[in-house]
Design an enzyme around this catalytic site. Structure first.
Site, PDB file in Angstrom:
ATOM      1  N   TYR A  93       0.816  -1.237   0.000  1.00 45.78           N
ATOM      2  CA  TYR A  93       0.000   0.000   0.000  1.00 45.78           C
ATOM      3  C   TYR A  93       0.840   1.273   0.000  1.00 45.78           C
ATOM      4  O   TYR A  93       0.328   2.352  -0.283  1.00 45.78           O
ATOM      5  CB  TYR A  93      -0.924   0.078   1.227  1.00 45.78           C
ATOM      6  CG  TYR A  93      -1.925  -1.042   1.383  1.00 45.78           C
ATOM      7  CD1 TYR A  93      -2.254  -1.889   0.328  1.00 45.78           C
ATOM      8  CD2 TYR A  93      -2.565  -1.251   2.607  1.00 45.78           C
ATOM      9  CE1 TYR A  93      -3.156  -2.917   0.501  1.00 45.78           C
ATOM     10  CE2 TYR A  93      -3.480  -2.267   2.776  1.00 45.78           C
ATOM     11  CZ  TYR A  93      -3.763  -3.105   1.717  1.00 45.78           C
ATOM     12  OH  TYR A  93      -4.666  -4.117   1.894  1.00 45.78           O
ATOM     13  N   SER A 136     -11.267   5.365   5.647  1.00 42.89           N
ATOM     14  CA  SER A 136     -11.847   6.679   5.396  1.00 42.89           C
ATOM     15  C   SER A 136     -10.787   7.752   5.589  1.00 42.89           C
ATOM     16  O   SER A 136      -9.927   7.627   6.458  1.00 42.89           O
ATOM     17  CB  SER A 136     -13.015   6.939   6.357  1.00 42.89           C
ATOM     18  OG  SER A 136     -13.493   8.249   6.142  1.00 42.89           O
ATOM     19  N   ALA A 137     -10.897   8.805   4.785  1.00 44.06           N
ATOM     20  CA  ALA A 137      -9.999   9.951   4.976  1.00 44.06           C
ATOM     21  C   ALA A 137     -10.735  11.055   5.723  1.00 44.06           C
ATOM     22  O   ALA A 137     -10.178  12.123   5.964  1.00 44.06           O
ATOM     23  CB  ALA A 137      -9.528  10.451   3.611  1.00 44.06           C
ATOM     24  N   ILE A 173     -12.559  -3.717   8.408  1.00 44.84           N
ATOM     25  CA  ILE A 173     -11.518  -2.691   8.396  1.00 44.84           C
ATOM     26  C   ILE A 173     -11.861  -1.574   7.408  1.00 44.84           C
ATOM     27  O   ILE A 173     -11.163  -1.385   6.406  1.00 44.84           O
ATOM     28  CB  ILE A 173     -10.139  -3.321   8.089  1.00 44.84           C
ATOM     29  CG1 ILE A 173     -10.244  -4.324   6.916  1.00 44.84           C
ATOM     30  CG2 ILE A 173      -9.578  -4.008   9.322  1.00 44.84           C
ATOM     31  CD1 ILE A 173      -8.868  -4.812   6.425  1.00 44.84           C
ATOM     32  N   ARG A 181     -24.926 -10.145  -5.033  1.00 45.53           N
ATOM     33  CA  ARG A 181     -25.021 -10.151  -6.495  1.00 45.53           C
ATOM     34  C   ARG A 181     -23.940 -11.063  -7.054  1.00 45.53           C
ATOM     35  O   ARG A 181     -22.852 -11.130  -6.489  1.00 45.53           O
ATOM     36  CB  ARG A 181     -24.704  -8.755  -7.048  1.00 45.53           C
ATOM     37  CG  ARG A 181     -25.503  -7.656  -6.445  1.00 45.53           C
ATOM     38  CD  ARG A 181     -24.882  -6.325  -6.853  1.00 45.53           C
ATOM     39  NE  ARG A 181     -25.788  -5.249  -6.496  1.00 45.53           N
ATOM     40  CZ  ARG A 181     -25.594  -3.980  -6.812  1.00 45.53           C
ATOM     41  NH1 ARG A 181     -24.513  -3.617  -7.481  1.00 45.53           N
ATOM     42  NH2 ARG A 181     -26.458  -3.064  -6.465  1.00 45.53           N
TER      43      ARG A 181
HETATM   44  N1  LIG Z   1      -6.012  -7.935   1.619  1.00 43.44           N
HETATM   45  C1  LIG Z   1      -6.380  -7.312   0.530  1.00 43.44           C
HETATM   46  O1  LIG Z   1      -6.061  -7.756  -0.594  1.00 43.44           O
HETATM   47  C2  LIG Z   1      -7.202  -6.057   0.620  1.00 43.44           C
HETATM   48  C3  LIG Z   1      -7.873  -5.598  -0.532  1.00 43.44           C
HETATM   49  C4  LIG Z   1      -8.632  -4.444  -0.411  1.00 43.44           C
HETATM   50  C5  LIG Z   1      -8.716  -3.777   0.809  1.00 43.44           C
HETATM   51  N2  LIG Z   1      -8.024  -4.235   1.896  1.00 43.44           N
HETATM   52  C6  LIG Z   1      -8.067  -3.517   3.197  1.00 43.44           C
HETATM   53  O2  LIG Z   1      -9.419  -3.205   3.522  1.00 43.44           O
HETATM   54  C7  LIG Z   1      -9.553  -1.803   3.720  1.00 43.44           C
HETATM   55  C8  LIG Z   1     -10.956  -1.338   3.378  1.00 43.44           C
HETATM   56  O3  LIG Z   1     -11.298  -1.574   2.033  1.00 43.44           O
HETATM   57  P1  LIG Z   1     -11.368  -0.399   0.945  1.00 43.44           P
HETATM   58  O4  LIG Z   1     -10.442   0.663   1.381  1.00 43.44           O
HETATM   59  O5  LIG Z   1     -11.138  -1.009  -0.365  1.00 43.44           O
HETATM   60  O6  LIG Z   1     -12.863   0.088   0.944  1.00 43.44           O
HETATM   61  P2  LIG Z   1     -14.066   0.345   2.011  1.00 43.44           P
HETATM   62  O7  LIG Z   1     -13.535   0.531   3.380  1.00 43.44           O
HETATM   63  O8  LIG Z   1     -15.089  -0.689   1.757  1.00 43.44           O
HETATM   64  O9  LIG Z   1     -14.650   1.731   1.471  1.00 43.44           O
HETATM   65  C9  LIG Z   1     -13.932   2.907   1.521  1.00 43.44           C
HETATM   66  C10 LIG Z   1     -14.815   4.029   1.001  1.00 43.44           C
HETATM   67  O10 LIG Z   1     -15.909   4.211   1.890  1.00 43.44           O
HETATM   68  C11 LIG Z   1     -15.989   5.582   2.306  1.00 43.44           C
HETATM   69  N3  LIG Z   1     -16.375   5.568   3.725  1.00 43.44           N
HETATM   70  C12 LIG Z   1     -15.726   4.989   4.756  1.00 43.44           C
HETATM   71  N4  LIG Z   1     -16.404   5.120   5.902  1.00 43.44           N
HETATM   72  C13 LIG Z   1     -17.508   5.827   5.600  1.00 43.44           C
HETATM   73  C14 LIG Z   1     -18.615   6.282   6.369  1.00 43.44           C
HETATM   74  N5  LIG Z   1     -18.714   6.031   7.681  1.00 43.44           N
HETATM   75  N6  LIG Z   1     -19.581   6.997   5.727  1.00 43.44           N
HETATM   76  C15 LIG Z   1     -19.499   7.252   4.399  1.00 43.44           C
HETATM   77  N7  LIG Z   1     -18.472   6.827   3.630  1.00 43.44           N
HETATM   78  C16 LIG Z   1     -17.502   6.124   4.215  1.00 43.44           C
HETATM   79  C17 LIG Z   1     -14.626   6.158   2.075  1.00 43.44           C
HETATM   80  O11 LIG Z   1     -14.740   7.526   1.715  1.00 43.44           O
HETATM   81  P3  LIG Z   1     -14.246   8.727   2.709  1.00 43.44           P
HETATM   82  O12 LIG Z   1     -12.745   8.651   2.697  1.00 43.44           O
HETATM   83  O13 LIG Z   1     -14.801   9.929   2.043  1.00 43.44           O
HETATM   84  O14 LIG Z   1     -14.845   8.457   4.039  1.00 43.44           O
HETATM   85  C18 LIG Z   1     -14.110   5.353   0.899  1.00 43.44           C
HETATM   86  O15 LIG Z   1     -14.516   5.917  -0.324  1.00 43.44           O
HETATM   87  C19 LIG Z   1      -8.435  -1.237   2.844  1.00 43.44           C
HETATM   88  O16 LIG Z   1      -8.169   0.118   3.125  1.00 43.44           O
HETATM   89  C20 LIG Z   1      -7.311  -2.182   3.155  1.00 43.44           C
HETATM   90  O17 LIG Z   1      -6.726  -1.865   4.403  1.00 43.44           O
HETATM   91  C21 LIG Z   1      -7.311  -5.383   1.834  1.00 43.44           C
END
Ligand SMILES: NC(=O)c1ccc[n+]([C@@H]2O[C@H](COP(=O)([O-])OP(=O)(O)OC[C@H]3O[C@@H](n4cnc5c(N)ncnc54)[C@H](OP(=O)(O)O)[C@@H]3O)[C@@H](O)[C@H]2O)c1
Length: 278
Positions: free
Chosen positions: A50, A232-233, A229, A262
């Protein structure tokens, strides 16, 4: 400093907060992670891949939060699964994170270059035995690969990290984890933001005076044995995602959300790297 009491999950001696903070795609993330720690996150998910380990390490150091109070997770990328490369990657991660150990070390994706799984599992176990990782696990392994990894790893695997949210059916993998005594750690728990405009989640959220993100996260918690996990920024979103412990969903609401799955719901599916999913 505020400290939210976040419930924990345990498996094989590994105890971790049920909600953690994701850091992929955050780039230079020092200030963001500092905010997450201020808001109360005590479980941080990063990875060599990352490019956020440096920022995570710096913000933990600067936060004043004792290292022992933080559950810190990183991952070794699929290019470094040979024993010597693996050990070097772990060393680099620890250096960037400015710590002697991580709480959980994952293999990020299964090998695609023929590296024997036994070699990688030996290297993972060695990191644990040397005290560089308190616990170990695998990410993006299917059930068959996870079973093989459990058989080959000289140390117990405690966690399987994989994608999970309301648009993706993971019932087989969840059942497998329960049976195998592994915590399931859900990444993309908000479907990388795609779930947030969903009309069903929106309606339940309005009825409950919650946000769609809170409903999506609560639904994962209520299934049991699932850590999430979200990333969010935005400090307001960060706080909201931790504020999910003061309500429960009805069976009817849970059923409505389960029905959102889905066939094309999977997001992280890199060609040539992803295993045959269950
Ligand atoms: N092992 C792997 O291969 C793998 C793959 C993918 C991800 N991951 C891990 O999983 C974590 C999470 O997955 P992800 O980052 O892909 O996506 P996610 O957490 O499902 O979604 C992130 C999005 O949701 C928004 N968000 C977060 N909290 C919110 C809230 N309370 N209300 C409204 N919007 C919200 C964020 O925007 P804002 O910033 O505007 O809040 C961002 O656009 C990653 O960061 C990483 O650490 C691991």
């Amino acid at each position: 400093m505020s400290r939210t009491a976040i419930p924990t999950l345990s498996a094989k001696g590994c105890e971790l907060p049920v909600i953690g903070f994701g850091t992929s795609q955050l780039g230079v993330c020092g200030e963001i992670v500092a905010n997450a720690l201020k808001v109360g996150y005590r479980h941080i998910d990063t990875a060599w891949k990352y490019g956020t380990e440096q920022g995570v390490g710096e913000s933990i150091k600067a936060s004043g939060v004792p290292r022992k109070d933080i559950f810190l997770v990183t991952k070794v990328s699929h290019e470094y699964l040979r024993a010597a490369d693996f050990a070097k990657s772990v060393e680099e991660s620890l250096e960037r994170l400015q710590t002697d150990y991580v709480d959980l070390l994952f293999v990020h994706w299964p090998a695609i270059d023929g590296t024997p799984l036994a070699e990688t599992m030996g290297a993972l176990a060695k990191a644990k035995r040397e005290g560089k990782a308190r616990h170990v696990g695998v990410a993006n392994f299917n059930i068959a690969l996870t079973e093989e990894a459990m058989r080959l790893c000289p140390e117990p695997l405690a966690v399987l990290q994989a994608e999970y949210h309301a648009y993706l059916d993971q019932s087989r993998v969840l059942a497998f984890c329960r049976k195998a005594g592994l915590i399931f750690m859900a990444y993309c728990p908000l479907g990388r933001g795609r779930l947030l405009g969903d009309p069903v989640l929106g309606e339940i959220a309005r009825n409950r005076g919650k946000s769609p993100a809170q409903i999506a996260l609560r639904r994962l918690i209520e299934q049991g044995n699932i850590a999430s996990i979200p990333r969010s920024a935005n400090p307001q979103h960060m706080a909201e995602s931790l504020d999910v412990f003061n309500f429960t969903l009805t069976d009817e609401e849970m059923k409505r959300i389960h029905a959102l799955k889905r066939p094309d719901g999977r997001i992280a599916n890199p060609k040539g790297r992803a295993p045959a999913w269950d």
